[in-house]
Design a protein around this motif. Structure first.
Motif, PDB file in Angstrom:
ATOM      1  N   PRO A  19      18.376  -4.513  -1.081  1.00 50.28           N
ATOM      2  CA  PRO A  19      18.987  -3.441  -0.287  1.00 50.28           C
ATOM      3  C   PRO A  19      18.424  -2.079  -0.676  1.00 50.28           C
ATOM      4  CG  PRO A  19      20.683  -4.894  -1.162  1.00 50.28           C
ATOM      5  CD  PRO A  19      19.392  -5.297  -1.808  1.00 50.28           C
ATOM      6  N   ASN A  20      18.417  -1.174   0.279  1.00 47.90           N
ATOM      7  CA  ASN A  20      18.044   0.228   0.042  1.00 47.90           C
ATOM      8  C   ASN A  20      16.564   0.538  -0.139  1.00 47.90           C
ATOM      9  OD1 ASN A  20      20.232   1.933   0.292  1.00 47.90           O
ATOM     10  ND2 ASN A  20      21.131   1.020  -1.550  1.00 47.90           N
ATOM     11  N   VAL A  21      15.717  -0.451   0.071  1.00 50.76           N
ATOM     12  CA  VAL A  21      14.291  -0.151  -0.047  1.00 50.76           C
ATOM     13  C   VAL A  21      13.759   0.490   1.229  1.00 50.76           C
ATOM     14  CG1 VAL A  21      13.746  -1.873  -1.807  1.00 50.76           C
ATOM     15  CG2 VAL A  21      13.704  -2.530   0.607  1.00 50.76           C
ATOM     16  N   GLY A  22      14.564   0.413   2.317  1.00 49.49           N
ATOM     17  CA  GLY A  22      14.167   1.082   3.558  1.00 49.49           C
ATOM     18  C   GLY A  22      13.834   0.127   4.688  1.00 49.49           C
ATOM     19  N   LYS A  23      14.386  -1.069   4.638  1.00 55.38           N
ATOM     20  CA  LYS A  23      14.095  -2.052   5.690  1.00 55.38           C
ATOM     21  C   LYS A  23      14.593  -1.584   7.059  1.00 55.38           C
ATOM     22  CE  LYS A  23      16.228  -5.288   3.441  1.00 55.38           C
ATOM     23  NZ  LYS A  23      16.574  -4.421   2.287  1.00 55.38           N
ATOM     24  N   SER A  24      15.835  -1.107   7.064  1.00 52.17           N
ATOM     25  CA  SER A  24      16.397  -0.650   8.351  1.00 52.17           C
ATOM     26  C   SER A  24      15.619   0.531   8.896  1.00 52.17           C
ATOM     27  CB  SER A  24      17.842  -0.220   8.188  1.00 52.17           C
ATOM     28  OG  SER A  24      18.587  -1.288   7.715  1.00 52.17           O
ATOM     29  N   THR A  25      15.218   1.405   7.985  1.00 51.10           N
ATOM     30  CA  THR A  25      14.465   2.582   8.422  1.00 51.10           C
ATOM     31  C   THR A  25      13.141   2.143   9.053  1.00 51.10           C
ATOM     32  OG1 THR A  25      15.440   3.756   6.561  1.00 51.10           O
ATOM     33  CG2 THR A  25      13.639   4.845   7.691  1.00 51.10           C
ATOM     34  N   LEU A  26      12.492   1.183   8.418  1.00 53.42           N
ATOM     35  CA  LEU A  26      11.228   0.683   8.974  1.00 53.42           C
ATOM     36  C   LEU A  26      11.466  -0.031  10.303  1.00 53.42           C
ATOM     37  CD1 LEU A  26       8.197   0.217   8.722  1.00 53.42           C
ATOM     38  CD2 LEU A  26       8.676  -1.855   7.414  1.00 53.42           C
ATOM     39  N   ASN A 137       7.310   1.241   0.037  1.00 55.03           N
ATOM     40  CA  ASN A 137       7.911   2.270   0.893  1.00 55.03           C
ATOM     41  C   ASN A 137       8.314   3.502   0.073  1.00 55.03           C
ATOM     42  OD1 ASN A 137       8.914   3.394   3.304  1.00 55.03           O
ATOM     43  ND2 ASN A 137      10.989   2.660   2.854  1.00 55.03           N
ATOM     44  N   LYS A 138       8.622   4.556   0.777  1.00 51.02           N
ATOM     45  CA  LYS A 138       9.023   5.862   0.230  1.00 51.02           C
ATOM     46  C   LYS A 138       7.841   6.533  -0.484  1.00 51.02           C
ATOM     47  CE  LYS A 138      13.731   4.136  -0.217  1.00 51.02           C
ATOM     48  NZ  LYS A 138      15.043   4.223  -0.837  1.00 51.02           N
ATOM     49  N   ALA A 139       6.641   6.198  -0.040  1.00 50.56           N
ATOM     50  CA  ALA A 139       5.438   6.763  -0.650  1.00 50.56           C
ATOM     51  C   ALA A 139       4.893   7.893   0.203  1.00 50.56           C
ATOM     52  CB  ALA A 139       4.396   5.661  -0.832  1.00 50.56           C
ATOM     53  N   GLU A 140       5.780   8.810   0.611  1.00 52.91           N
ATOM     54  CA  GLU A 140       5.290   9.940   1.412  1.00 52.91           C
ATOM     55  C   GLU A 140       4.413  10.846   0.553  1.00 52.91           C
ATOM     56  OE1 GLU A 140       8.463   8.927   1.461  1.00 52.91           O
ATOM     57  OE2 GLU A 140       9.846  10.500   0.862  1.00 52.91           O
ATOM     58  N   GLN A 141       3.807  11.795   1.196  1.00 53.11           N
ATOM     59  CA  GLN A 141       2.816  12.624   0.502  1.00 53.11           C
ATOM     60  C   GLN A 141       3.305  13.227  -0.797  1.00 53.11           C
ATOM     61  OE1 GLN A 141       0.890  15.424   3.080  1.00 53.11           O
ATOM     62  NE2 GLN A 141      -0.724  13.905   3.422  1.00 53.11           N
ATOM     63  N   ILE A 162       3.496   3.088   2.446  1.00 55.24           N
ATOM     64  CA  ILE A 162       3.999   3.748   3.653  1.00 55.24           C
ATOM     65  C   ILE A 162       5.181   4.664   3.340  1.00 55.24           C
ATOM     66  CG2 ILE A 162       3.394   1.770   5.127  1.00 55.24           C
ATOM     67  CD1 ILE A 162       6.562   1.375   5.341  1.00 55.24           C
ATOM     68  N   SER A 163       5.555   5.447   4.329  1.00 52.93           N
ATOM     69  CA  SER A 163       6.848   6.098   4.308  1.00 52.93           C
ATOM     70  C   SER A 163       7.478   5.830   5.674  1.00 52.93           C
ATOM     71  CB  SER A 163       6.722   7.596   4.069  1.00 52.93           C
ATOM     72  OG  SER A 163       7.969   8.193   4.339  1.00 52.93           O
ATOM     73  N   ALA A 164       8.470   4.958   5.642  1.00 56.16           N
ATOM     74  CA  ALA A 164       9.109   4.580   6.909  1.00 56.16           C
ATOM     75  C   ALA A 164       9.810   5.783   7.512  1.00 56.16           C
ATOM     76  CB  ALA A 164      10.101   3.448   6.676  1.00 56.16           C
ATOM     77  N   GLU A 165      10.369   6.591   6.629  1.00 53.06           N
ATOM     78  CA  GLU A 165      11.162   7.723   7.094  1.00 53.06           C
ATOM     79  C   GLU A 165      10.285   8.835   7.652  1.00 53.06           C
ATOM     80  OE1 GLU A 165      15.150   8.343   5.385  1.00 53.06           O
ATOM     81  OE2 GLU A 165      14.112   9.980   4.389  1.00 53.06           O
ATOM     82  N   HIS A 166       9.140   9.057   7.006  1.00 51.32           N
ATOM     83  CA  HIS A 166       8.284  10.163   7.430  1.00 51.32           C
ATOM     84  C   HIS A 166       7.117   9.690   8.287  1.00 51.32           C
ATOM     85  CE1 HIS A 166      10.489  12.954   4.831  1.00 51.32           C
ATOM     86  NE2 HIS A 166      10.587  11.911   4.033  1.00 51.32           N
TER      87      HIS A 166
HETATM   88  P1  GDP Z   1      17.683  -1.093   3.618  1.00 54.23           P
HETATM   89  O1  GDP Z   1      18.976  -1.322   2.904  1.00 54.23           O
HETATM   90  O2  GDP Z   1      16.540  -1.768   2.931  1.00 54.23           O
HETATM   91  O3  GDP Z   1      17.754  -1.411   5.078  1.00 54.23           O
HETATM   92  O4  GDP Z   1      17.365   0.472   3.447  1.00 54.23           O
HETATM   93  P2  GDP Z   1      17.603   1.679   4.453  1.00 54.23           P
HETATM   94  O5  GDP Z   1      16.629   1.646   5.557  1.00 54.23           O
HETATM   95  O6  GDP Z   1      19.044   1.738   4.787  1.00 54.23           O
HETATM   96  O7  GDP Z   1      17.174   2.911   3.501  1.00 54.23           O
HETATM   97  C1  GDP Z   1      17.830   3.158   2.269  1.00 54.23           C
HETATM   98  C2  GDP Z   1      17.678   4.613   1.927  1.00 54.23           C
HETATM   99  O8  GDP Z   1      16.312   4.942   1.683  1.00 54.23           O
HETATM  100  C3  GDP Z   1      18.146   5.542   3.031  1.00 54.23           C
HETATM  101  O9  GDP Z   1      18.851   6.602   2.450  1.00 54.23           O
HETATM  102  C4  GDP Z   1      16.859   6.038   3.649  1.00 54.23           C
HETATM  103  O10 GDP Z   1      17.016   7.326   4.194  1.00 54.23           O
HETATM  104  C5  GDP Z   1      15.902   6.040   2.481  1.00 54.23           C
HETATM  105  N1  GDP Z   1      14.510   5.842   2.898  1.00 54.23           N
HETATM  106  C6  GDP Z   1      14.036   4.917   3.766  1.00 54.23           C
HETATM  107  N2  GDP Z   1      12.705   5.066   3.943  1.00 54.23           N
HETATM  108  C7  GDP Z   1      12.332   6.114   3.173  1.00 54.23           C
HETATM  109  C8  GDP Z   1      11.076   6.763   2.948  1.00 54.23           C
HETATM  110  O11 GDP Z   1      10.032   6.433   3.515  1.00 54.23           O
HETATM  111  N3  GDP Z   1      11.092   7.798   2.063  1.00 54.23           N
HETATM  112  C9  GDP Z   1      12.232   8.214   1.421  1.00 54.23           C
HETATM  113  N4  GDP Z   1      12.141   9.222   0.580  1.00 54.23           N
HETATM  114  N5  GDP Z   1      13.421   7.640   1.651  1.00 54.23           N
HETATM  115  C10 GDP Z   1      13.481   6.599   2.506  1.00 54.23           C
END
Ligand code: GDP
Ligand code: GDP
Length: 532
Positions: A19-26, A137-141, A162-166
């Motif tokens: 959880p929280n690695v950013g799957k949903s965001t991706l 993930n979360k490897a933005e600039q 990657i950075s899913a968020e950015h």
């Molecule tokens: P999941 O539980 O794996 O589905 O994770 P989420 O997609 O819910 O993301 C968990 C947290 O990580 C959230 O607060 C996102 O905003 C944050 N997050 C997701 N992608 C990135 C990213 O590329 N960079 C950063 N800094 N945070 C991210």
């Protein structure tokens, strides 16, 4: 040459990791608003969600899993097993998996355990799974760390950063994905893909022609190059859902803005309405579903709040198909991991519904959280129907007072003209059918398409009655308006200078537009563009 293909399946990719690695965001990044076919899996919304989206002309199914955390202290063995079984089920269906890591946290024990499992059983346990790709993930600039040593211990190769968020590095991920798709998938979809592109080009060309004609009559410069770019961005040709017939068209051939109401033939074409019901526990969600179905089909889990799955039911009302999804409900915030997951779930339910019933207890009242949630529905561009349940408990002489109070309360938060609140009693079946009619009506408004001709005729008359705002003698000029998308109705308004558009004027403009074309009560989007 292949002679047979035993079954035709969709190329499937799952997103796995803790959880929280950013799957949903991706997932949202890939699927976005573009996917034409999105649905929560029956009974499993809480744990996973999937969508079919078109990429490179091939339909691709993306599965987002809830995540697997074998070491999380809050998780009981039962919960861990449940989560892991979700990941297994997803992998079982998949051709490919992206295994996500959070580079900021580095490789954790949980990551190692998952990698170990995948190395040992992984590929051989899953018939279709050809490739598991590690994604950092979360490897933005701004990220300067280096996890190459840690990652090496996972024995799964180099990660794609990657950075899913950015939205960084996603192209590399797509490239990897594209390489993994067998040629046959491209061949099979070639014709469909080309048709889709043709259809897109045709619809766009028609719109272009309308605008060009209008440009000539008005003698104005519409900056159609900019419009074309916006059009492609908002309706990506690869994902255009023109092959679905879910849109109601109001065009010059039906020169009456409310013609669709009188034309049930048009209506019948519309596909199933995806409806979810959200609300706090005990407001009466299950009771409503049961009363609609006329039988006890929604089984309440004794462990409510921890394990209750969502339920997915097809329902037909007045010739229209409604897909009912009872979500896990909205539980109080800050209940640890489970609380957060359920909250995320409600957010997902909103994102993947057409219409959301936000149910509250009309006798007990509304909490700020419920107001926020209603607002989220509108912000996501979904149809919102506010439903006050247990109306039977409100004394007769208090009813008017109560409904005025709720109308005012929600309007303050949402400020949407025509916002509707249905007062019902689920257990007494009071107003429940009326509520369904309301849903259908709102859904149809949300699907509406209005031709450029009609829109600009309205604009002309609007400009005549509403004087334009000025700033230092500069006059706002609205050159044209065209609808660029429906669901929600999205309009592109080209003006000489956006900064001259004042809030109040825009409000009048929007209200008048909604009134004219009968789209009050649903979210709409106005995109202002100017010459800059
Ligand atoms: P999941 O539980 O794996 O589905 O994770 P989420 O997609 O819910 O993301 C968990 C947290 O990580 C959230 O607060 C996102 O905003 C944050 N997050 C997701 N992608 C990135 C990213 O590329 N960079 C950063 N800094 N945070 C991210
Ligand atoms: P959920 O948790 O939102 O699914 O709520 P339930 O459907 O389980 O209902 C919670 C309680 O409210 C139950 O005891 C229902 O009998 C009661 N209830 C549901 N609808 C009504 C209604 O319209 N009027 C009254 N008086 N009680 C209701």
């Amino acid at each position: 040459m292949r002679l047979f293909r035993v079954f035709s399946k969709i190329f499937t990719v799952s997103l796995i990791g803790r959880p929280n690695v950013g799957k949903s965001t991706l997932f949202n990044n890939i699927v976005g608003e573009r996917s034409s076919l999105v649905h929560p899996t029956p009974g499993l919304t809480r744990d996973r969600i999937e969508a079919v989206t078109n990429l490179f002309g091939v339909p691709i199914k993306i599965i987002d899993t809830a995540g697997w955390d074998p070491v999380g202290t809050k998780n009981s063995p039962n919960m861990i097993e449940k989560m892991m079984s979700q990941t297994r089920k997803a992998l079982f269906e998949s051709d490919m998996a992206f295994f996500l890591l959070d580079v900021r946290q580095g490789v954790t024990i949980a990551d190692e355990k998952l990698a170990e499992y995948l190395r040992k059983e992984g590929v051989k346990d899953y018939p279709n799974l050809k490739e598991i790709v590690l994604v950092g993930n979360k490897a933005e600039q701004s990220y300067l760390g280096d996890i190459s040593n840690e990652v090496y211990s996972l024995g799964m190769g180099d990660p794609i950063m990657i950075s899913a968020e950015h939205n960084e590095g996603i192209v590399d991920l797509y490239e990897k994905l594209r390489d993994a798709i067998p040629e046959t998938y491209f061949e099979e979809n070639k014709e469909k893909h080309e048709k889709r592109l043709q259809r897109h080009a045709k619809v766009k060309a028609e719109k272009y022609k309308e605008l060009k004609a209008l440009e000539t009559t008005t003698g104005e410069n519409f900056n159609l190059k900019e419009w074309e770019r916006a059009y492609d961005e908002i309706n990506p040709p690869e994902n255009s859902d023109y092959d679905t017939d879910s849109e109601i068209n109001i065009d010059n051939s039906i020169a009456d803005p409310i013609a669709y109401k009188k034309n049930p033939e048009v209506l019948r074409k519309v596909k199933g309405i995806q409806l979810s019901i959200i609300g706090r526990p005990n407001v009466g969600k299950s009771t409503l579903i049961n009363s609609l179905l006329g039988e006890e089909r929604v089984i309440t889990d004794p462990e409510a709040g921890t394990t209750r799955d969502s339920i997915y039911i097809d329902y037909v009302y007045s010739g229209r198909k409604i897909k009912l999804v009872d979500t896990a409900g909205l539980y109080k915030r800050s209940k640890g991991a489970v609380g957060k997951m359920i909250e995320d779930d409600v957010k997902k339910a909103i994102k993947f519904s057409h219409v959301v019933i936000m149910m509250f207890d009309a006798f007990e009242g509304v909490t700020p959280m419920e107001l926020d949630l209603a607002r989220d529905v509108i912000d996501e561009g979904r149809v919102l129907l506010l439903v006050g349940n247990k109306w039977d408990k409100v004394a007769k002489d208090m009813k008017t007072k109560f409904s005025d109070y709720y109308a005012d309360l929600f309007y303050r938060k949402i400020t949407l003209k025509g916002l509707n609140i249905a007062m019902i009693s689920a257990s007494q079946k009071y107003n429940t059918r009326k509520m369904l009619s309301e849903i259908i009506d709102l859904y149809d408004r949300w699907n509406l398409r209005v031709s450029t001709g009609l829109l600009n005729r309205w604009l002309d008359s609007f400009k005549k009655v509403q004087s334009m705002p000025t700033e230092d003698g500069e006059l706002l000029k609205i050159k044209y308006i065209t609808q660029i998308k429906s669901r929600p109705p999205t309009f592109y308004v080209y003006v000489n200078d956006r900064s001259l558009m004042k809030e109040n004027y825009l409000k009048n403009f929007t209200n008048s537009l909604c009134k004219e074309f009968n789209i009050s009560g649903v979210p709409i989007r106005i995109l202002l563009r100017d010459k800059h």
